[in-house]
Motif scaffolding. Structure first.
Motif, PDB file in Angstrom:
ATOM      1  N   TYR A  17       0.828  -1.207   0.000  1.00  0.00           N
ATOM      2  CA  TYR A  17       0.000   0.000   0.000  1.00  0.00           C
ATOM      3  C   TYR A  17       0.860   1.254   0.000  1.00  0.00           C
ATOM      4  CZ  TYR A  17      -3.938  -3.074   0.808  1.00  0.00           C
ATOM      5  OH  TYR A  17      -4.872  -4.039   0.663  1.00  0.00           O
ATOM      6  N   ASP A  18       2.011   1.145   0.699  1.00  0.00           N
ATOM      7  CA  ASP A  18       2.957   2.260   0.735  1.00  0.00           C
ATOM      8  C   ASP A  18       3.458   2.567  -0.679  1.00  0.00           C
ATOM      9  OD1 ASP A  18       4.602   3.867   2.858  1.00  0.00           O
ATOM     10  OD2 ASP A  18       5.969   3.316   1.212  1.00  0.00           O
ATOM     11  N   GLN A  19       3.780   1.492  -1.407  1.00  0.00           N
ATOM     12  CA  GLN A  19       4.275   1.665  -2.786  1.00  0.00           C
ATOM     13  C   GLN A  19       3.207   2.322  -3.661  1.00  0.00           C
ATOM     14  OE1 GLN A  19       5.393  -2.042  -4.627  1.00  0.00           O
ATOM     15  NE2 GLN A  19       5.799  -1.075  -6.606  1.00  0.00           N
ATOM     16  N   PHE A  20       1.935   1.955  -3.392  1.00  0.00           N
ATOM     17  CA  PHE A  20       0.842   2.480  -4.215  1.00  0.00           C
ATOM     18  C   PHE A  20       0.644   3.971  -3.982  1.00  0.00           C
ATOM     19  CE2 PHE A  20      -3.425   3.356  -5.609  1.00  0.00           C
ATOM     20  CZ  PHE A  20      -3.616   2.514  -6.693  1.00  0.00           C
ATOM     21  N   PHE A  21       0.657   4.387  -2.713  1.00  0.00           N
ATOM     22  CA  PHE A  21       0.280   5.770  -2.402  1.00  0.00           C
ATOM     23  C   PHE A  21       1.469   6.706  -2.188  1.00  0.00           C
ATOM     24  CE2 PHE A  21      -3.598   3.489  -1.018  1.00  0.00           C
ATOM     25  CZ  PHE A  21      -4.513   4.160  -1.815  1.00  0.00           C
ATOM     26  N   CYS A  22       2.660   6.157  -1.821  1.00  0.00           N
ATOM     27  CA  CYS A  22       3.755   7.028  -1.387  1.00  0.00           C
ATOM     28  C   CYS A  22       4.941   7.020  -2.340  1.00  0.00           C
ATOM     29  CB  CYS A  22       4.250   6.615   0.002  1.00  0.00           C
ATOM     30  SG  CYS A  22       3.117   7.090   1.296  1.00  0.00           S
ATOM     31  N   ASP A  23       5.399   8.236  -2.630  1.00  0.00           N
ATOM     32  CA  ASP A  23       6.631   8.391  -3.394  1.00  0.00           C
ATOM     33  C   ASP A  23       7.737   8.673  -2.384  1.00  0.00           C
ATOM     34  OD1 ASP A  23       8.698   9.054  -4.996  1.00  0.00           O
ATOM     35  OD2 ASP A  23       7.724  10.797  -5.935  1.00  0.00           O
ATOM     36  N   ARG A  24       8.724   7.777  -2.270  1.00  0.00           N
ATOM     37  CA  ARG A  24       9.773   7.957  -1.261  1.00  0.00           C
ATOM     38  C   ARG A  24      11.123   8.177  -1.925  1.00  0.00           C
ATOM     39  NH1 ARG A  24       7.857   7.183   3.815  1.00  0.00           N
ATOM     40  NH2 ARG A  24       5.933   5.972   3.996  1.00  0.00           N
ATOM     41  N   GLY A  25      11.071   8.757  -3.124  1.00  0.00           N
ATOM     42  CA  GLY A  25      12.327   9.125  -3.791  1.00  0.00           C
ATOM     43  C   GLY A  25      13.048   7.923  -4.386  1.00  0.00           C
ATOM     44  N   LEU A  26      14.153   8.199  -5.015  1.00  0.00           N
ATOM     45  CA  LEU A  26      14.885   7.200  -5.782  1.00  0.00           C
ATOM     46  C   LEU A  26      15.384   6.051  -4.916  1.00  0.00           C
ATOM     47  CD1 LEU A  26      15.531   6.938  -8.731  1.00  0.00           C
ATOM     48  CD2 LEU A  26      17.731   8.042  -8.303  1.00  0.00           C
ATOM     49  N   PHE A  27      15.809   6.401  -3.688  1.00  0.00           N
ATOM     50  CA  PHE A  27      16.391   5.363  -2.829  1.00  0.00           C
ATOM     51  C   PHE A  27      15.426   4.881  -1.765  1.00  0.00           C
ATOM     52  CE2 PHE A  27      19.751   8.083  -4.460  1.00  0.00           C
ATOM     53  CZ  PHE A  27      20.462   7.137  -5.231  1.00  0.00           C
ATOM     54  N   CYS A  65       7.087  10.358   2.994  1.00  0.00           N
ATOM     55  CA  CYS A  65       6.049  10.055   1.996  1.00  0.00           C
ATOM     56  C   CYS A  65       5.497  11.322   1.342  1.00  0.00           C
ATOM     57  CB  CYS A  65       4.907   9.296   2.682  1.00  0.00           C
ATOM     58  SG  CYS A  65       3.557   8.915   1.578  1.00  0.00           S
ATOM     59  N   SER A  66       5.605  11.405   0.025  1.00  0.00           N
ATOM     60  CA  SER A  66       4.827  12.387  -0.723  1.00  0.00           C
ATOM     61  C   SER A  66       3.968  11.601  -1.711  1.00  0.00           C
ATOM     62  CB  SER A  66       5.738  13.378  -1.457  1.00  0.00           C
ATOM     63  OG  SER A  66       6.588  12.655  -2.320  1.00  0.00           O
ATOM     64  N   ILE A  67       2.927  12.240  -2.207  1.00  0.00           N
ATOM     65  CA  ILE A  67       1.945  11.449  -2.978  1.00  0.00           C
ATOM     66  C   ILE A  67       2.563  10.887  -4.258  1.00  0.00           C
ATOM     67  CG2 ILE A  67      -0.246  11.534  -4.214  1.00  0.00           C
ATOM     68  CD1 ILE A  67      -1.166  13.650  -2.225  1.00  0.00           C
ATOM     69  N   GLU A  68       2.356   9.583  -4.432  1.00  0.00           N
ATOM     70  CA  GLU A  68       2.806   8.887  -5.639  1.00  0.00           C
ATOM     71  C   GLU A  68       1.709   9.001  -6.689  1.00  0.00           C
ATOM     72  OE1 GLU A  68       4.416   7.625  -8.205  1.00  0.00           O
ATOM     73  OE2 GLU A  68       5.600   6.264  -6.932  1.00  0.00           O
ATOM     74  N   TRP A  69       1.958   9.707  -7.789  1.00  0.00           N
ATOM     75  CA  TRP A  69       0.909   9.950  -8.775  1.00  0.00           C
ATOM     76  C   TRP A  69       0.775   8.855  -9.822  1.00  0.00           C
ATOM     77  CZ3 TRP A  69      -2.842  13.034  -7.789  1.00  0.00           C
ATOM     78  CH2 TRP A  69      -2.644  14.128  -6.925  1.00  0.00           C
TER      79      TRP A  69
END
Lengths: 365, 309
Positions: free
Chosen positions: B65-75, B80-84
């Motif tokens: 779910y984290d992968q779906f909703f959160c953008d955590r940068g390259l590394f 968490c910022s919103i993953e579009w």
């Protein structure tokens, strides 16, 4: 049948023909319905009465001929452009609207304001005694109440002519009788011309100012209830309206306006002559059962002998089945009352039958 | 039925109740095995850790779910910022499915109305004609649609020949092609319920409306539509829901750029590159959306039903 100048009539149907493919449902109908009249189209199912009504409403197009509404030709107008309203046989109330909304619908479509429509609908619901049901859905009402809503909905826009397509056929007998009187009363009160379709001759006789008896796509006879019942013009009308004895006869002699008719068994009876049946020709004679009396002795020269075969008790009357010479049968109705002079004879009695003067009607085929 | 067992008299109601429980058992078992268990399985998987080559490790985590909703940068170490990426795919799916539903309704309603107003003896023929293409597998139909829409395909040939277009249009691998594919795949699911509703409609109501001075359009809007509304809503759901999860049309007609939810999920379970927990999580999110839509529908139906009583 009169063909009119078309000004003082509510509806003028002129030579209207309706064909479905090869089948002719109406064969050149011409009739005029007066303003402020309770007019009934009466006939057995399939006679074309409903087709004619639907043509006036605009649901069926007219194959040939014209229809006038107070002098205006309307047969090419769509139903929503004709100032007539219909009470449908199955009521056709809008199921998702309540009673008040149903009654307001036509007024709204005519562009009356909401307040004005509600006021008028309230009045008309008052008139049919449904004011306290105005918030109900049609499914929450009894058949009789639904019938009144249908009536109120059709009357609300003040149509020039109200069309009623067998509106009482789904009601039980008691309710039907009450509604017959109420409809008649409503017609008087509103002054709107009613055209009523029914297959029930008693209903027609009770309510109508005039009746058109229809059969096989034709008007058989048009007249007041009394005319239709007492002076039927042909065999179909005599047979369809009320009960009657139909006897095959041959005309033996003519004396002025009276003719002497002979039954197959040799009995003779005089009656009014009718055009089209001359001496030597055959026809039918119609005698209503209540227009004959039974006596112990002969009291008139034309009384004839018969034997009582059976008495059937039908409440208000006793119906006697009589046997005549040559195996002929007649039905006579005697009022079930001690005060009248008429007597009821036991089965097996020999009696004389007295036909009331003017009650034997000679009819063409 | 259980009438014989009800000889005891007063316990008849209970006897029937018992019989009903047993008679319904096969239904409950089937529903459980085919619906409840798979959904629960999916729910569990969406909280597990992914195995490198597909499959799962039994370790609880919110990673999918984290992968779906959160953008955590390259590394993967930023807050968490919103993953579009995936929200965009969902958004595209929703409007594609919505558009397909509207298109099906606009074409399907007049079609259904037309069929329902034919003489009773020819109606089955029309219904049959509508369903004929659906006797062919959806995959084959979608591939055929690809053939129809390609650059040297019949549609482009016609457009160029008739002079409507100067040169063949790029239709394949566009949203347009996906839309055509969805619309074509699910149109009958719109037509059939509406047809069933219109066929039951009492046309003397339309006559009554016309008699009361309503125009044809007003009659349709105020009398016919409210009466057939359950059929329309059923048709919309039957088109919208499968369109939302469709993967054949977007895969074969839309190409890589016009991804929809269905393709995203499918990809997670295919071959070695997949991510099962992530696919399961995306499925759960899709399922919740569909459930919300169905609940709104059920509420509406209940309210409409309440009004009828």
């Amino acid at each position: 049948m009169q063909v009119s100048d078309g000004t003082d009539h509510a509806i003028d149907v002129r030579k209207a023909v309706k064909r479905y493919g090869d089948f002719t449902a109406l064969k050149s109908i011409t009739l005029s319905i007066r303003d402020n009249e309770f007019f009934t189209l009466l006939g057995p199912s399939g006679c074309g009465k409903t087709t004619l009504l639907r043509m006036i409403a605009g649901f069926e197009d007219v194959t040939e001929g014209e229809i006038f509404l107070f002098g205006d030709e309307i047969e090419n107008l769509p139903p929503n452009k004709r100032p007539v309203n219909t009470v449908f046989q199955n009521y056709a109330l809008f199921p998702h609207m309540n009673v008040l909304e149903n009654v307001c619908f036509g007024l709204e479509m005519l562009g009356r304001g909401k307040a004005e429509a509600r006021r008028r609908a309230g009045e008309i619901l008052e008139m049919v005694q449904l004011s306290q049901f105005s918030e109900r859905k049609p499914s929450q009402l009894s058949g009789g109440q639904q019938q009144r809503v249908a009536l109120a909905r059709a009357l609300a826009p003040q149509p020039k002519v109200l069309l009623l397509d067998e509106p009482l056929s789904a009601l039980d007998l008691k309710l039907r009788k009450a509604m017959q009187l109420e409809l008649k009363h409503l017609q008087r009160e509103t002054g709107i011309t009613f055209i009523f379709v029914t297959h029930d001759q008693e209903e027609a006789l009770t309510m109508s100012d005039r009746i058109a008896v229809m059969s096989a796509g034709e008007v058989q006879q048009l007249g007041e209830a009394r005319d239709i019942y007492e002076r039927p013009e042909n065999r179909f009308v005599a047979d369809f309206i009320g009960e009657t004895n139909l006897i095959d006869v041959t005309v033996k002699a003519k004396d002025g306006s009276r003719v002497l008719c002979a039954f197959d068994n040799g009995l003779t009876l005089t009656c009014d002559a009718v055009p089209g049946i001359g001496v030597g020709q055959s026809g039918h004679m119609s005698i209503r059962p209540e227009r004959m009396k039974l006596h112990q002795e002969m009291i008139e020269a034309e009384n004839f002998r018969a034997r009582v075969i059976e008495n059937v008790y039908v409440g208000t009357d006793v119906q006697s089945i009589l046997g005549l010479d040559g195996g002929m049968r007649l039905t006579v109705r005697t009022q079930n009352s001690d005060r009248g002079k008429a007597r009821i004879f036991e089965p097996g009695s020999d009696v004389f039958v007295d036909v009331e003067f003017g009650s034997a009607r000679l009819l063409a085929h | 039925m259980a009438g014989g067992a009800a000889g005891g008299g007063g316990t008849q109601g209970d006897t029937y109740k018992e019989a009903r429980t047993w008679l319904l058992l096969p239904t409950w078992v089937t529903l459980s095995i085919l619906v409840l268990v798979p959904v629960l399985l999916m729910l569990v998987y969406s909280f597990l850790t992914k195995e490198f080559r597909g499959g799962v490790i039994w370790e609880f985590t919110f990673a999918a779910y984290d992968q779906f909703f959160c953008d955590r940068g390259l590394f993967g170490d930023e807050p968490c910022s919103i993953e579009w990426t995936y929200l965009n795919i969902f958004w595209r799916s929703i409007w594609q499915a919505g558009l397909a539903t509207i298109l099906s309704l606009v074409i399907g309603f007049p079609t259904a109305y037309f069929i329902a107003t034919r003489p009773a003896r020819v109606r089955p023929l029309w219904v049959f004609l509508i369903t004929i293409p659906y006797w062919v597998n959806l995959l084959i139909r979608t591939v055929s649609m690809r053939f129809m829409l390609r650059e040297e395909g019949p549609l482009n040939n016609f457009l160029v020949w008739s002079g409507i277009a100067d040169a063949p249009l790029q239709m394949i691998n566009t949203n347009f092609a996906v839309q055509i594919g969805l619309f074509y795949s699910y149109l009958p699911f719109m037509v059939l319920p509406i047809y069933a509703a219109v066929e039951r409609y009492n046309f003397s109501l339309s006559e009554a409306a016309a008699d009361l001075y309503a125009s044809k359009w007003t009659t349709l809007r105020r009398i016919v539509l409210p009466a057939v509304r359950p059929g329309v809503i059923a048709g919309c759901i039957l088109v919208f829901v499968p369109s939302l999860g469709a993967f054949l049309a977007p895969d074969l007609l839309g190409g890589a750029k016009n991804f929809m939810i269905g393709s995203l999920i499918e990809e997670q379970f295919k071959g070695n590159a997949g991510n099962w927990p992530f696919g399961a999580a995306a499925s759960m999110i899709l399922l919740s959306m569909v459930l919300v839509i169905l609940m709104i529908y059920a509420r509406q139906q209940a309210r409409a039903g309440g009004e009828e009583r």
